[in-house]
Write a protein that holds these residues in place. Structure first.
Motif, short mmCIF file in Angstrom:
data_model
loop_
_atom_site.label_atom_id
_atom_site.label_comp_id
_atom_site.label_asym_id
_atom_site.label_seq_id
_atom_site.Cartn_x
_atom_site.Cartn_y
_atom_site.Cartn_z
N ARG A 184 -80.28 -31.66 3.22
CA ARG A 184 -80.93 -30.98 2.32
C ARG A 184 -80.28 -30.15 1.56
NH1 ARG A 184 -85.50 -33.68 0.49
NH2 ARG A 184 -86.65 -35.01 2.31
N ARG A 185 -79.24 -29.03 2.22
CA ARG A 185 -78.57 -28.09 1.73
C ARG A 185 -77.66 -28.34 0.69
NH1 ARG A 185 -77.58 -25.10 7.32
NH2 ARG A 185 -77.34 -27.26 8.12
N PHE A 186 -77.22 -29.72 0.62
CA PHE A 186 -76.10 -30.35 -0.07
C PHE A 186 -76.72 -29.88 -1.57
CE2 PHE A 186 -74.21 -32.39 3.35
CZ PHE A 186 -72.85 -32.00 3.25
N PHE A 187 -78.07 -29.79 -1.69
CA PHE A 187 -78.40 -29.60 -3.19
C PHE A 187 -78.00 -28.53 -3.69
CE2 PHE A 187 -81.68 -27.52 -5.74
CZ PHE A 187 -81.68 -28.56 -6.81
N MET A 188 -77.86 -27.65 -3.05
CA MET A 188 -77.34 -26.18 -3.38
C MET A 188 -76.02 -26.23 -4.02
SD MET A 188 -79.97 -24.20 -3.82
CE MET A 188 -78.77 -22.87 -4.24
N PHE A 189 -75.16 -26.82 -3.36
CA PHE A 189 -73.82 -27.22 -3.56
C PHE A 189 -73.46 -27.92 -5.05
CE2 PHE A 189 -70.23 -30.30 -3.83
CZ PHE A 189 -69.26 -29.46 -3.82
N PHE A 190 -74.36 -28.99 -5.13
CA PHE A 190 -74.41 -29.75 -6.47
C PHE A 190 -75.00 -29.16 -7.57
CE2 PHE A 190 -73.55 -33.47 -3.62
CZ PHE A 190 -72.67 -34.16 -4.10
N PHE A 191 -76.05 -28.19 -7.36
CA PHE A 191 -76.60 -27.47 -8.15
C PHE A 191 -75.38 -26.49 -8.80
CE2 PHE A 191 -78.91 -23.73 -9.55
CZ PHE A 191 -79.59 -23.87 -10.56
N CYS A 192 -74.95 -25.67 -7.91
CA CYS A 192 -73.84 -24.68 -8.41
C CYS A 192 -72.80 -25.26 -8.76
CB CYS A 192 -73.42 -23.81 -7.06
SG CYS A 192 -74.79 -22.69 -6.53
N TYR A 193 -72.23 -26.51 -8.49
CA TYR A 193 -71.02 -27.03 -9.12
C TYR A 193 -71.40 -27.44 -10.61
CZ TYR A 193 -67.05 -30.01 -9.87
OH TYR A 193 -65.96 -30.63 -9.98
N PHE A 194 -72.61 -28.21 -10.74
CA PHE A 194 -73.09 -28.77 -11.99
C PHE A 194 -73.19 -27.43 -12.99
CE2 PHE A 194 -76.27 -29.63 -15.12
CZ PHE A 194 -75.71 -30.93 -15.80
N LEU A 195 -73.98 -26.42 -12.49
CA LEU A 195 -74.09 -25.21 -13.26
C LEU A 195 -72.80 -24.69 -13.84
CD1 LEU A 195 -76.32 -23.20 -14.52
CD2 LEU A 195 -75.99 -21.93 -12.48
N PHE A 196 -71.69 -24.31 -12.83
CA PHE A 196 -70.60 -23.48 -13.36
C PHE A 196 -69.60 -24.34 -13.75
CE2 PHE A 196 -72.93 -20.77 -10.15
CZ PHE A 196 -73.00 -19.76 -10.85
#
Length: 363
Positions: A184-196
């Motif tokens: 579930r920690r991969f959510f933070m990776f995709f969230f940051c990638y999508f945001l920036f």
């Protein structure tokens, strides 16, 4: 549809004839200097290629023994596709798109470099994180196979990140898989990638291209002239309508009383508002428009004055100041003329007047 080729041939003849006539008119108008510009040479090449393609002009490459020269001439026939560029020159919006695309090549290159750098870094990073999952024999084989399919090699990982970056909702399939099936920690990776990257960086690149488009549009002389011409024609049409409504006597002249009476109607009020004028300013505006100072407005004076006054109260104030300054200068000139005439008349009188007699000295 067997006869469709005939319609296409007729359309090709019509367009070729129109381009040829326009080229002839331009040569007649500009003379020998017509072919000093690249556009006119391009038009000539496109017209010749069109008539050769239609068979009106014989193809010289068919009777040439030199195969190299024949191939070159056959390539020249391909310039008929340049008629698309010729049409783009006629239609301002299409020409603007093409010029913007050409002018944005350097920005496009660096934008692609920046995006590629972001996708490469993200691909390598997530590929390294997925490798233990692919090699872990304790995990479900379907999870391992799907993880390998998406991120097992650099090529697969880069392809997945390209889809995540460029396509709307592209993150959904790999993001949900890694979040719910792996960690579930991969959510933070995709969230940051999508945001920036997918959101912020793509918006910045879009803003750069919009700025480039505006700069090209402002520097496009033909586009600016065409826009000004359209605005002037629209202004003349609106002024003609308002002038006709106000000219109740239908003598082609407007008086102050006619303009004041017309300013109370809804149509003329809307016209005044559209040109940044107020109905209460009609007497002063009439004086500003009356260039001949005869109390009558012709249509030319009306249009010229309205074009000068457009742009808000500041322009009206400037025009009022110019008008008052002109009146003051006219009055000063009249005073100078009167003073000059008076001085010319007083001068001979002073010379003709006898000198006053002096009393004899007393002893």
């Amino acid at each position: 549809w067997e006869s469709v080729s005939d319609y296409f041939t007729a359309a090709a003849f019509a367009f070729s004839l129109a381009f040829t006539l326009e080229l002839i008119f331009r040569v007649v108008a500009e003379g020998a200097s017509a072919f000093k510009t690249g556009w006119n040479l391009l038009d000539l090449l496109a017209v010749l290629a069109a008539w050769i393609d239609l068979g009106v002009i014989p193809d010289p490459s068919n009777n040439m023994p030199n195969l190299t020269a024949a191939r070159v001439l056959r390539l020249v026939r391909l310039t008929k596709v340049l008629r698309v560029v010729r049409v783009a020159k006629i239609f301002g919006e299409l020409r603007l798109l093409i010029k913007t695309y050409i002018a944005s090549m350097l920005s496009l290159f660096w934008a692609m470099v920046l995006l590629l750098l972001a996708m490469i870094i993200a691909s390598v990073f997530i590929g390294q994180l997925i490798q233990p999952v692919v090699l872990d024999p304790t995990r479900d084989i379907d999870v391992r196979l799907q993880a390998y399919e998406m991120f097992g090699t650099f090529t697969r990982s880069f392809t997945t990140m390209f889809e995540v970056t460029m396509s709307a909702g592209g993150w959904s399939r790999p993001g949900r898989f890694l979040t719910y099936q792996v960690d579930r920690r991969f959510f933070m990776f995709f969230f940051c990638y999508f945001l920036f990257v997918s959101f912020a960086l793509m918006r910045v690149i879009s803003a750069v291209f919009i700025k480039q488009t505006l700069q090209v549009a402002n520097k496009d002389h033909e586009q600016v002239v065409a826009e000004q011409t359209r605005n002037n024609k629209a202004l003349v049409a609106r002024c003609k309508e308002a002038f006709t409504l106000a000219d109740t006597s239908q003598d082609g002249k407007l008086t102050l009383q006619e303009l004041i009476a017309a300013s109370s109607t809804a149509e003329v009020k809307a016209w005044l508002s559209a040109n940044d004028l107020d109905a209460g300013e009609v007497p002063g505006v009439f004086d500003l428009l009356d260039a001949g100072n005869d109390g009558l407005l012709s249509f030319d004076e009306f249009v010229t004055g309205v074009a000068r006054l457009r742009g808000g109260a500041k322009q009206v104030d400037v025009a009022s100041m110019m008008y008052e300054t002109k009146r003051i200068l006219t009055g000063i000139s009249e005073i100078n003329r009167i003073l000059s005439q008076t001085s010319e008349q007083e001068g001979p009188r002073k010379l003709a007047a006898p000198l006053p007699s002096q009393p004899p000295p007393t002893h």
